[in-house]
Write an enzyme that holds these catalytic residues in place. Structure first.
Site, mmCIF file in Angstrom:
data_model
loop_
_atom_site.group_PDB
_atom_site.id
_atom_site.type_symbol
_atom_site.label_atom_id
_atom_site.label_comp_id
_atom_site.label_asym_id
_atom_site.label_seq_id
_atom_site.Cartn_x
_atom_site.Cartn_y
_atom_site.Cartn_z
ATOM 1 N N LYS A 147 0.866 -1.186 0.000
ATOM 2 C CA LYS A 147 0.000 0.000 0.000
ATOM 3 C C LYS A 147 0.901 1.234 0.000
ATOM 4 O O LYS A 147 1.335 1.695 1.056
ATOM 5 C CB LYS A 147 -0.907 -0.004 1.237
ATOM 6 C CG LYS A 147 -2.117 -0.918 1.066
ATOM 7 C CD LYS A 147 -2.979 -0.966 2.305
ATOM 8 C CE LYS A 147 -3.867 0.247 2.465
ATOM 9 N NZ LYS A 147 -5.001 0.283 1.546
HETATM 10 N N1 PMP Z 1 -7.922 -2.908 -2.816
HETATM 11 C C1 PMP Z 1 -7.382 -1.704 -2.583
HETATM 12 C C2 PMP Z 1 -6.767 -0.956 -3.712
HETATM 13 C C3 PMP Z 1 -7.392 -1.148 -1.298
HETATM 14 O O1 PMP Z 1 -6.861 0.047 -1.050
HETATM 15 C C4 PMP Z 1 -8.006 -1.866 -0.246
HETATM 16 C C5 PMP Z 1 -8.053 -1.281 1.139
HETATM 17 N N2 PMP Z 1 -6.879 -1.537 1.843
HETATM 18 C C6 PMP Z 1 -8.559 -3.124 -0.533
HETATM 19 C C7 PMP Z 1 -8.497 -3.612 -1.822
HETATM 20 C C8 PMP Z 1 -9.164 -3.961 0.566
HETATM 21 O O2 PMP Z 1 -8.158 -4.320 1.465
HETATM 22 P P1 PMP Z 1 -8.435 -4.602 3.018
HETATM 23 O O3 PMP Z 1 -9.569 -5.553 3.059
HETATM 24 O O4 PMP Z 1 -7.165 -5.149 3.498
HETATM 25 O O5 PMP Z 1 -8.793 -3.295 3.629
#
Ligand code: PMP
Length: 305
Positions: A147
């Protein structure tokens, strides 16, 4: 270690490297109110991803995973939060402004606040998505399991485009023209009782909510499949929903398909146009799970108190 700043008093230098080039890594984590006080959902997994993201950006975190976990707990306690959205950020700070942050130290900040439904209080009734003409950044271009702040510029631009078009949220196709993900959410579809989502080979972040839901679905006896989702699969699904820490579970009930620049834009109703039964079941179970109401998933909670 570190210092607490009042929300209105927190200041960073305007020449902070990350402000100019997006050289930061972050996490989005939620803590929920439980009978035993606030509990952070899957904190360990979020911290592993945070440290992994830092590694991708060649950052040396000045703090260990264990130390950051303690900071997160104390930020929730210090603010007396019963539930919270938690935002840790590691960033190259003030030092130099050449692209290589050779004298910009890495700093950590952790913020937390109460944050309701990411896609609005009405999201549980179903959201209207805009299938973008822009393709998702491809997994061959960077490691999508990280991220990285700068990468989210595409999410912001495309989230704004979707809202300009009168929709609630965007959906990206990937370069292969399959469904990828939302700007900050994974996508699930249901067809004939089978719950399907894609994986990193389709240019998505494999979210922590996504993997939790796959496990919950298994436990509920719902058949799951991990495979590419074509645009047709998506438009003809019985049910579809977004998953993510911020968005939680948001049923997708309508789509505006603008994915082909030369083709007319067309509206589609997904399934019955209402949240489906499997979506509701999974959403209710997830909601109970994060609030400590299901014994089996207690192991996913870190109590703050
Ligand atoms: N895809 C993207 C691009 C994201 O930013 C997120 C949020 N973190 C998710 C999917 C979902 O991830 P998570 O369930 O870990 O929040």
């Amino acid at each position: 270690m570190g210092k607490f700043y009042a929300w209105s008093e927190a200041i960073i230098h305007p020449m902070t490297h990350a402000l100019h080039y997006g050289n930061s890594v972050f996490e989005g984590i939620r803590a929920y109110k439980t009978p035993k006080g606030p509990a952070v959902f899957r904190l360990n997994e979020h911290m592993d991803r945070f440290m992994h993201s830092a590694g991708i950006l060649k950052m040396k975190s000045p703090y260990s995973k264990k130390e950051i976990i303690e900071v997160i707990k104390s930020v929730i306690k210090q603010n007396d939060l019963e539930s919270a959205y938690i935002r840790p950020l590691l960033f190259y700070s003030y030092g130099n402004l050449g692209l290589i942050p050779k004298s910009s130290p890495v700093e950590l900040l952790v913020g937390a606040w109460e944050w309701g439904a990411y896609l609005g209080e009405n999201a549980l009734k179903g959201v209207y998505v805009y299938i973008l003409p822009w393709r998702r950044v491809h997994h061959s271009q960077y490691d999508m399991s990280a991220k990285l702040g700068g990468i989210y510029v595409q999410s912001t631009i495309c989230g704004l485009i979707a809202r300009e078009k009168g929709c609630d949220e965007a959906v990206f196709l990937n370069l292969e023209k399959n469904v990828a993900e939302g700007p900050g959410e994974n996508i699930f579809i249901c067809k004939n009782g089978v719950l399907k989502t894609n994986d990193k080979s389709e240019s998505v972040l494999e979210g922590i909510t996504r993997s939790s839901l796959l496990e919950i679905a298994d436990d509920l006896g719902i058949k799951t499949q991990i495979a590419p989702i074509t645009k047709q699969d998506f438009l003809e699904a019985d049910e579809a929903f977004f998953s993510g820490t911020a968005a939680e579970i948001a049923p997708i009930t309508k789509a505006k398909d603008a994915s082909e620049k030369d083709a007319p834009v067309k509206d589609h109703v997904i399934g019955s146009g209402k949240p489906g039964e499997i979506t509701k079941k999974i959403s209710e179970t997830y909601s109970d799970c994060v609030r400590g109401k299901i014994k089996k998933y207690q192991q996913w909670l870190t109590y703050v108190g």
